[in-house]
Structure formats: structure tokens, C-alpha cells
Design a protein around this motif. Structure first.
Motif, PDB file in Angstrom:
ATOM      1  N   SER A 136       0.829  -1.206   0.000  1.00 53.37           N
ATOM      2  CA  SER A 136       0.000   0.000   0.000  1.00 53.37           C
ATOM      3  C   SER A 136       0.863   1.257   0.000  1.00 53.37           C
ATOM      4  O   SER A 136       0.570   2.229  -0.712  1.00 53.37           O
ATOM      5  CB  SER A 136      -0.924  -0.012   1.215  1.00 53.37           C
ATOM      6  N   LEU A 137       1.931   1.230   0.767  1.00 52.70           N
ATOM      7  CA  LEU A 137       2.851   2.371   0.836  1.00 52.70           C
ATOM      8  C   LEU A 137       3.482   2.650  -0.526  1.00 52.70           C
ATOM      9  O   LEU A 137       3.531   3.800  -0.991  1.00 52.70           O
ATOM     10  CB  LEU A 137       3.917   2.055   1.888  1.00 52.70           C
ATOM     11  N   ASN A 176      12.490  10.079  -1.613  1.00 53.75           N
ATOM     12  CA  ASN A 176      12.333  10.810  -0.357  1.00 53.75           C
ATOM     13  C   ASN A 176      11.055  10.413   0.370  1.00 53.75           C
ATOM     14  O   ASN A 176      11.042  10.251   1.593  1.00 53.75           O
ATOM     15  CB  ASN A 176      12.341  12.315  -0.625  1.00 53.75           C
ATOM     16  N   ARG A 177       9.992  10.239  -0.380  1.00 58.25           N
ATOM     17  CA  ARG A 177       8.712   9.897   0.245  1.00 58.25           C
ATOM     18  C   ARG A 177       8.746   8.499   0.860  1.00 58.25           C
ATOM     19  O   ARG A 177       8.323   8.307   2.010  1.00 58.25           O
ATOM     20  CB  ARG A 177       7.591   9.990  -0.781  1.00 58.25           C
ATOM     21  N   ILE A 178       9.227   7.511   0.095  1.00 59.81           N
ATOM     22  CA  ILE A 178       9.250   6.146   0.620  1.00 59.81           C
ATOM     23  C   ILE A 178      10.235   6.021   1.773  1.00 59.81           C
ATOM     24  O   ILE A 178       9.963   5.332   2.766  1.00 59.81           O
ATOM     25  CB  ILE A 178       9.562   5.153  -0.509  1.00 59.81           C
ATOM     26  N   ALA A 179      11.374   6.700   1.686  1.00 59.21           N
ATOM     27  CA  ALA A 179      12.345   6.668   2.779  1.00 59.21           C
ATOM     28  C   ALA A 179      11.715   7.183   4.071  1.00 59.21           C
ATOM     29  O   ALA A 179      11.903   6.594   5.145  1.00 59.21           O
ATOM     30  CB  ALA A 179      13.574   7.498   2.423  1.00 59.21           C
ATOM     31  N   GLU A 180      10.973   8.260   3.993  1.00 65.35           N
ATOM     32  CA  GLU A 180      10.329   8.835   5.184  1.00 65.35           C
ATOM     33  C   GLU A 180       9.255   7.901   5.731  1.00 65.35           C
ATOM     34  O   GLU A 180       9.147   7.702   6.950  1.00 65.35           O
ATOM     35  CB  GLU A 180       9.720  10.190   4.825  1.00 65.35           C
ATOM     36  N   GLU A 181       8.470   7.306   4.845  1.00 73.52           N
ATOM     37  CA  GLU A 181       7.420   6.382   5.279  1.00 73.52           C
ATOM     38  C   GLU A 181       8.029   5.158   5.972  1.00 73.52           C
ATOM     39  O   GLU A 181       7.529   4.704   7.013  1.00 73.52           O
ATOM     40  CB  GLU A 181       6.589   5.941   4.072  1.00 73.52           C
ATOM     41  N   LYS A 193      10.912   4.949   7.444  1.00 75.14           N
ATOM     42  CA  LYS A 193      11.496   5.383   8.719  1.00 75.14           C
ATOM     43  C   LYS A 193      10.433   5.468   9.800  1.00 75.14           C
ATOM     44  O   LYS A 193      10.663   5.079  10.956  1.00 75.14           O
ATOM     45  CB  LYS A 193      12.180   6.736   8.541  1.00 75.14           C
ATOM     46  N   ASN A 194       9.250   5.939   9.435  1.00 72.72           N
ATOM     47  CA  ASN A 194       8.153   6.054  10.400  1.00 72.72           C
ATOM     48  C   ASN A 194       7.642   4.681  10.843  1.00 72.72           C
ATOM     49  O   ASN A 194       7.307   4.481  12.021  1.00 72.72           O
ATOM     50  CB  ASN A 194       7.005   6.862   9.804  1.00 72.72           C
ATOM     51  N   HIS A 195       7.583   3.739   9.895  1.00 74.95           N
ATOM     52  CA  HIS A 195       7.046   2.417  10.199  1.00 74.95           C
ATOM     53  C   HIS A 195       8.098   1.483  10.817  1.00 74.95           C
ATOM     54  O   HIS A 195       7.773   0.647  11.668  1.00 74.95           O
ATOM     55  CB  HIS A 195       6.489   1.759   8.929  1.00 74.95           C
ATOM     56  N   THR A 240      15.214  -0.244  10.819  1.00 72.86           N
ATOM     57  CA  THR A 240      15.713  -0.800   9.563  1.00 72.86           C
ATOM     58  C   THR A 240      16.351   0.299   8.721  1.00 72.86           C
ATOM     59  O   THR A 240      15.761   1.361   8.527  1.00 72.86           O
ATOM     60  CB  THR A 240      14.573  -1.463   8.770  1.00 72.86           C
ATOM     61  N   LEU A 241      17.553   0.042   8.216  1.00 72.92           N
ATOM     62  CA  LEU A 241      18.270   1.027   7.402  1.00 72.92           C
ATOM     63  C   LEU A 241      17.625   1.156   6.029  1.00 72.92           C
ATOM     64  O   LEU A 241      16.817   0.325   5.613  1.00 72.92           O
ATOM     65  CB  LEU A 241      19.733   0.629   7.270  1.00 72.92           C
ATOM     66  N   PHE A 242      18.028   2.200   5.301  1.00 75.03           N
ATOM     67  CA  PHE A 242      17.457   2.476   3.989  1.00 75.03           C
ATOM     68  C   PHE A 242      18.563   2.827   3.010  1.00 75.03           C
ATOM     69  O   PHE A 242      19.384   3.710   3.260  1.00 75.03           O
ATOM     70  CB  PHE A 242      16.463   3.637   4.070  1.00 75.03           C
ATOM     71  N   LEU A 243      18.575   2.123   1.846  1.00 77.95           N
ATOM     72  CA  LEU A 243      19.522   2.408   0.776  1.00 77.95           C
ATOM     73  C   LEU A 243      18.732   2.681  -0.502  1.00 77.95           C
ATOM     74  O   LEU A 243      17.973   1.825  -0.957  1.00 77.95           O
ATOM     75  CB  LEU A 243      20.462   1.216   0.578  1.00 77.95           C
ATOM     76  N   GLY A 244      18.903   3.879  -1.057  1.00 76.67           N
ATOM     77  CA  GLY A 244      18.224   4.249  -2.292  1.00 76.67           C
ATOM     78  C   GLY A 244      19.213   4.429  -3.431  1.00 76.67           C
ATOM     79  O   GLY A 244      20.385   4.770  -3.205  1.00 76.67           O
ATOM     80  N   GLU A 245      18.756   4.212  -4.644  1.00 78.00           N
ATOM     81  CA  GLU A 245      19.633   4.337  -5.812  1.00 78.00           C
ATOM     82  C   GLU A 245      20.290   5.704  -5.881  1.00 78.00           C
ATOM     83  O   GLU A 245      21.455   5.828  -6.278  1.00 78.00           O
ATOM     84  CB  GLU A 245      18.855   4.087  -7.105  1.00 78.00           C
TER      85      GLU A 245
END
Length: 262
Positions: free
Chosen positions: A8-9, A45-50, A52-54, A58-63
Motif C-alpha cells: 500500500s505504501l 524521499n517519500r518512501i524513505a520517510e514512510e 522510517k516512520n514504520h 531498519t536502514l534504507f539504501l536508495g539508488e
């Protein structure tokens, strides 16, 4: 985070950030010559923030992160999300409706969850390791086409292949017809549901293939590199990919390519 919440996210971010910008997006060129649009950054940016909230742990790596930051994150050993916010950017920037968002979860060096979302077709492919793969709400299962290699459709990216192999494919033609669509994540998923039957790509990054690779595996598909190794190796080193819809076709494809399966 459960799979339903995660899909959904991703769906919401893609539909609200990608679809409104399609055919009317500002585009630039990165240092490696590839395209970068404002949509790539907006989705990342949007998915990284979402996430992080949930899942703050868990770390985040984006292209679109710097390579040094990506490497440090992956080497941490902690659970990590791997995101390609817009796989098929050149298609997107050119108004070609073949692109996707790809998100995978790696835990303890293994792929655990993957989602590839195609907003143009509202098709959400997903998988959980050991539990299966789905297209929207329909479970994907092993498919035996009954086709020979010569009857198959090959999904092949020629650009990144060695010249000798590319020439052999063009002159000896082992399949019935050939396609190349420009989104690695969708390549894996379209093999998984039989839109093409065998696959070959010379060089793809972790964020390109992570989610799609898991989806194909959980759907019963087969894959390796051109060197005969497993495609996923939990590193940022680009990987080649050889894949097929079922074991029989995979065996024939690997034999034609002359791969020594390890």
C-alpha cells in the motif's frame, strides 16, 4: 511491517508522485550518463520517510544516494531496505509507459521481501522468502510452458553484453523472437508470469534486481549469472543475469550460453 502495508505504501507513493509527472517531468543527466528526474527523488524521499516512520530500526539504501553511503549501509550487517524509486527512468522521461518502483528487504544477508509496482498497469508484484509470490492478489506458481528454447520469446538487453555474445545471439538466434523493455525490475516479473520465457542481462545493480529476483524465485523460476553463480550475493557489485520461467527451459538456455553452473 507486513506485506499488505508495504505494498500500500509503495502503490500510493508511485501513484501520487510518478503518474502526475509522467510526460511532463524535468530531467537531468547523472555523472554515469543515465537519466535522473525530479520524480526519482520525490519517490525516494517519500518512501524513505514512510519506511522510517514504520520501521525506524531498519536502514534504507536508495539508488540516488552517494556510492560511499550505499556501501557503508550495506556493510553494516543490519536489516536494510533497497529501493529503486524509478526503474526505467529513460522510458519515463521519454513518455514510454514501461517503468516501475522496486523495493526489497535484506536481513542477515538474505533477500526476505520484494515488491515491484507498475503504476501504469496497476500491477503489484510481491514476494516473501519461503512463502511465495503474487501479482496483486493472485498467487504466482511454477509454469511449464511446454515450449522448446527455439519456440520461446527471449527478453535480452544487448547493450551490456560482451560483443562476441551479442553477435552470436544476433546471428544464431536461439529463440523465436526477442524483446527489451528498459526496466530490469519488470523484466524479472514478466519472466515470472510468462510474458517472456528466457532472460539475459549483462550488468544490473542491486536495486535493479533485488526485488524481481526474489519474485521470480518464489514463483518457481530459475536464474544464475553468466559465470554460473547465484545472482544475489549481498553486494553492490553489478551482476549479470540469466533466467528462465521453468527448470527445463533454464537448462536449455544455460547450455546454449555455455555456462558452467556452479
Amino acid at each position: 511491517m507486513n506485506l499488505g502495508t508495504l505494498t500500500s505504501l509503495v502503490r500510493t507513493a508511485a501513484r501520487e508522485e510518478l503518474l502526475p509527472r509522467f510526460t511532463n517531468v524535468k530531467c537531468g543527466i547523472k555523472a554515469d550518463g543515465s537519466f535522473l528526474t525530479e520524480a526519482d527523488l520525490a519517490v525516494q524521499n517519500r518512501i524513505a520517510e514512510e519506511l522510517k516512520n514504520h520501521c525506524p530500526e531498519t536502514l534504507f539504501l536508495g539508488e540516488e544516494m552517494a556510492a560511499e553511503e550505499q556501501q557503508a549501509l550495506l556493510q553494516s550487517g543490519k536489516p536494510i531496505w533497497i529501493l529503486d524509486p524509478l526503474d526505467g527512468t529513460s522510458n519515463y522521461a521519454s513518455g514510454i509507459p514501461v517503468y516501475s518502483v522496486s523495493l526489497a528487504l535484506i536481513e542477515q544477508g538474505e533477500l526476505k521481501m520484494g515488491i515491484v509496482y507498475d503504476p501504469e498497469r496497476d500491477e503489484c508484484f510481491s514476494a516473501v522468502k519461503g512463502e511465495g509470490a503474487w501479482l496483486n492478489d493472485e498467487r504466482l506458481g511454477p509454469i511449464d510452458t511446454g515450449l522448446t528454447l527455439k519456440q520461446c520469446t527471449g527478453l535480452v538487453d544487448f547493450k551490456r553484453l560482451a560483443p562476441a555474445l551479442a553477435t552470436r545471439l544476433a546471428t544464431e538466434i536461439p529463440y523465436s523472437s526477442q524483446r527489451s523493455f528498459g526496466s530490469v525490475a519488470l523484466d524479472w516479473c514478466w519472466i515470472a508470469i510468462g510474458r517472456s520465457h528466457v532472460y539475459l542481462h549483462g550488468k544490473q545493480n542491486l536495486w535493479d534486481y533485488a526485488a524481481g529476483h526474489l519474485i521470480l524465485a518464489e514463483a518457481g523460476g530459475w536464474s544464475c549469472t553468466l559465470d554460473g553463480d547465484d545472482v544475489f550475493n549481498n553486494s553492490l557489485t553489478p551482476r549479470s543475469a540469466v533466467a528462465a520461467l521453468d527448470r527445463r527451459l533454464f537448462k536449455a538456455w544455460v547450455e546454449w550460453l555455455g555456462i558452467d553452473r556452479k
